[in-house]
Scaffold this active site. Structure first.
Site, PDB file in Angstrom:
ATOM      1  N   ARG A  20       0.836  -1.197   0.000  1.00  0.00           N
ATOM      2  CA  ARG A  20       0.000   0.000   0.000  1.00  0.00           C
ATOM      3  C   ARG A  20       0.876   1.255   0.000  1.00  0.00           C
ATOM      4  NH1 ARG A  20      -3.647  -1.601   5.093  1.00  0.00           N
ATOM      5  NH2 ARG A  20      -1.643  -2.539   5.638  1.00  0.00           N
ATOM      6  N   LYS A  80       1.705   1.871   7.360  1.00  0.00           N
ATOM      7  CA  LYS A  80       2.087   1.050   8.502  1.00  0.00           C
ATOM      8  C   LYS A  80       3.052   1.792   9.414  1.00  0.00           C
ATOM      9  CE  LYS A  80       0.846  -2.374   9.375  1.00  0.00           C
ATOM     10  NZ  LYS A  80      -0.331  -2.689  10.205  1.00  0.00           N
ATOM     11  N   TYR A  99      -0.974   4.173  10.751  1.00  0.00           N
ATOM     12  CA  TYR A  99      -1.326   3.153  11.732  1.00  0.00           C
ATOM     13  C   TYR A  99      -0.112   2.906  12.617  1.00  0.00           C
ATOM     14  CZ  TYR A  99      -5.505   1.919   9.027  1.00  0.00           C
ATOM     15  OH  TYR A  99      -6.718   1.949   8.371  1.00  0.00           O
ATOM     16  N   HIS A 101      -0.520   1.011  16.189  1.00  0.00           N
ATOM     17  CA  HIS A 101      -0.736  -0.208  16.972  1.00  0.00           C
ATOM     18  C   HIS A 101       0.355  -0.361  18.040  1.00  0.00           C
ATOM     19  CE1 HIS A 101      -3.933  -1.394  14.253  1.00  0.00           C
ATOM     20  NE2 HIS A 101      -3.124  -1.248  13.227  1.00  0.00           N
ATOM     21  N   GLU A 123      -5.717   4.313  13.909  1.00  0.00           N
ATOM     22  CA  GLU A 123      -6.641   3.376  14.554  1.00  0.00           C
ATOM     23  C   GLU A 123      -7.327   3.920  15.785  1.00  0.00           C
ATOM     24  OE1 GLU A 123      -2.604   2.362  16.411  1.00  0.00           O
ATOM     25  OE2 GLU A 123      -3.346   2.927  14.421  1.00  0.00           O
ATOM     26  N   ASP A 275      -2.689  -7.291  14.845  1.00  0.00           N
ATOM     27  CA  ASP A 275      -2.015  -5.997  14.942  1.00  0.00           C
ATOM     28  C   ASP A 275      -2.007  -5.465  16.380  1.00  0.00           C
ATOM     29  OD1 ASP A 275      -1.030  -5.362  12.404  1.00  0.00           O
ATOM     30  OD2 ASP A 275      -2.996  -4.756  11.692  1.00  0.00           O
TER      31      ASP A 275
END
Length: 377
Positions: A20, A80, A99, A101, A123, A275
């Site tokens: 991505r 990410k 993101y 996490h 998130e 995740d």
């Protein structure tokens, strides 16, 4: 007016099997049309089939490597979490929007704290109704992919029991159990029902179960979540999909090692919560290159970036959701953008060496500083 000193940077994703990209050419065109300056690392769009020339036509400048992007940009937009080789590229006061996490990842959390950056996690950004608008599009993708992955894992060659998800005339379909009726779970059960599996969804929200029951009627078995019900249905399942989420926090462990050992040989666990640390005690993160492993005679699929396998769909879906926030951060500057949008403020996880999200702080055992207080310093 666009804040003149803000330069938006989009590096190429380097997480294993991640294709991505943080900004699509469509987003770049929208940003540059509004006066923003965008720097994209060469090859960043290769995974979605977009060459550097397409980005240049949309108004972006092309950087030779990630170091140039991080050095020049005040706002970094990724997909990410930063990888270890990217930690040293982050700097004091730089805004990172991606993101993260962090709950199961103390190493990354410490790196962000040490860098002095301002890290906003997709998130944990919330909408006015409490939903998670930047997690939702990837949850849709992951939920739908979970059934595809699970069906493949049930094949004998993959270590599964050799069961066709929908069965055939005279042979029963597979038993699919979806734990969690949120965005991931709803999309998973929708696909599983479409493939004519026998589907049970387990959730602790009676209003959610009522809504799902009204939507699917007798085609779907809706069960209230208790330890007893999770154990009972998991042990009788051919495929279990873990689809639980506690925003910002580590995922709860819903199925123990002992319970996995009592499942039927060749059954499958797909952990979409990996995740956030995973919701099965036997879960450990895998990659698209090596997506599965067998433990206790049960096939585990625990890919930590499932939507990365369909990067074109995923990147455009994600950009549809993130673009308004990127514009706000670029045009207003991060303090005003955060303070005028409580939902975006909820996304602030790290601010200049302080943890600013309560669930993240609790999961990591670190001190929590309210975001508004952190921004006053």
């Amino acid at each position: 007016m666009t804040t003149p000193e803000i330069f938006i940077g989009c590096p190429k994703e380097i997480k294993t099997d991640e294709y991505r990209v943080g900004l699509t050419p469509v987003s770049v065109r929208e940003l540059t049309a509004r006066g923003c300056r965008v720097l994209v690392e060469t090859g960043a769009g290769q995974g979605i089939g977009m060459a550097d020339e397409v980005y240049q036509a949309a108004g972006a400048s092309i950087a030779a490597d990630a170091a140039q992007v991080f050095a020049k940009a005040q706002l970094i937009v990724k997909v990410k979490e930063p990888q270890p080789s990217e930690y040293p590229l982050l700097r004091d006061g730089q805004i990172l929007f991606t993101y993260l996490h962090l709950a199961p990842d103390p190493v990354q959390a410490q790196a962000l704290l040490d860098s002095g950056c301002i890290a906003i996690a997709y998130e944990t950004v919330t909408a006015s109704d409490g939903s998670l608008p930047l997690l939702a599009p990837m949850s849709e993708v992951a939920g739908r992919m979970a059934v595809q992955a699970g069906a493949s894992c049930l094949e004998r060659e993959a270590g599964g029991a050799g069961i066709l998800l929908g069965g055939v005339a005279g042979v029963p379909p597979a038993n699919v159990v979806v734990i969690g009726g949120g965005t991931v779970g709803t999309n998973a059960l929708r696909i599983a029902l479409g493939m004519e599996a026998r589907v049970t969804v387990i959730d602790k929200s009676l209003p959610r179960l009522t809504w799902l029951d009204e939507l699917y009627g007798g085609r779907l078995n809706t069960i209230f979540a208790t330890r007893e019900s999770v154990e009972q249905y998991a042990l009788d399942a051919d495929l279990v999909i873990g689809a639980v989420l506690v925003p910002g926090a580590a995922a709860p462990k819903l199925i123990s090692v002992e319970q996995v050992g009592r499942m039927r040989p060749g059954s499958v666990l797909v952990d979409v919560a990996i995740d956030q640390g995973g919701c099965f005690e036997t879960s450990r993160a895998t990659t698209h290159s090596e997506p599965t492993y067998v433990q206790e005679d049960v096939v585990h699929y625990c890919v930590a970036n499932m939507p990365g396998a369909v990067p074109r769909t995923s990147a455009y879906a994600l950009n549809n959701a993130t673009l308004p926030y990127v514009l706000a951060l670029a045009q207003r500057g991060y303090p005003e953008a955060l303070l005028k949008n409580e939902g975006l403020l909820d996304g602030l996880n790290v601010h200049c060496g302080q943890i600013t999200h309560p669930a993240v702080a609790a999961a990591l055992g670190l001190a929590y500083v309210p975001p508004v207080d952190a921004m006053r310093v």
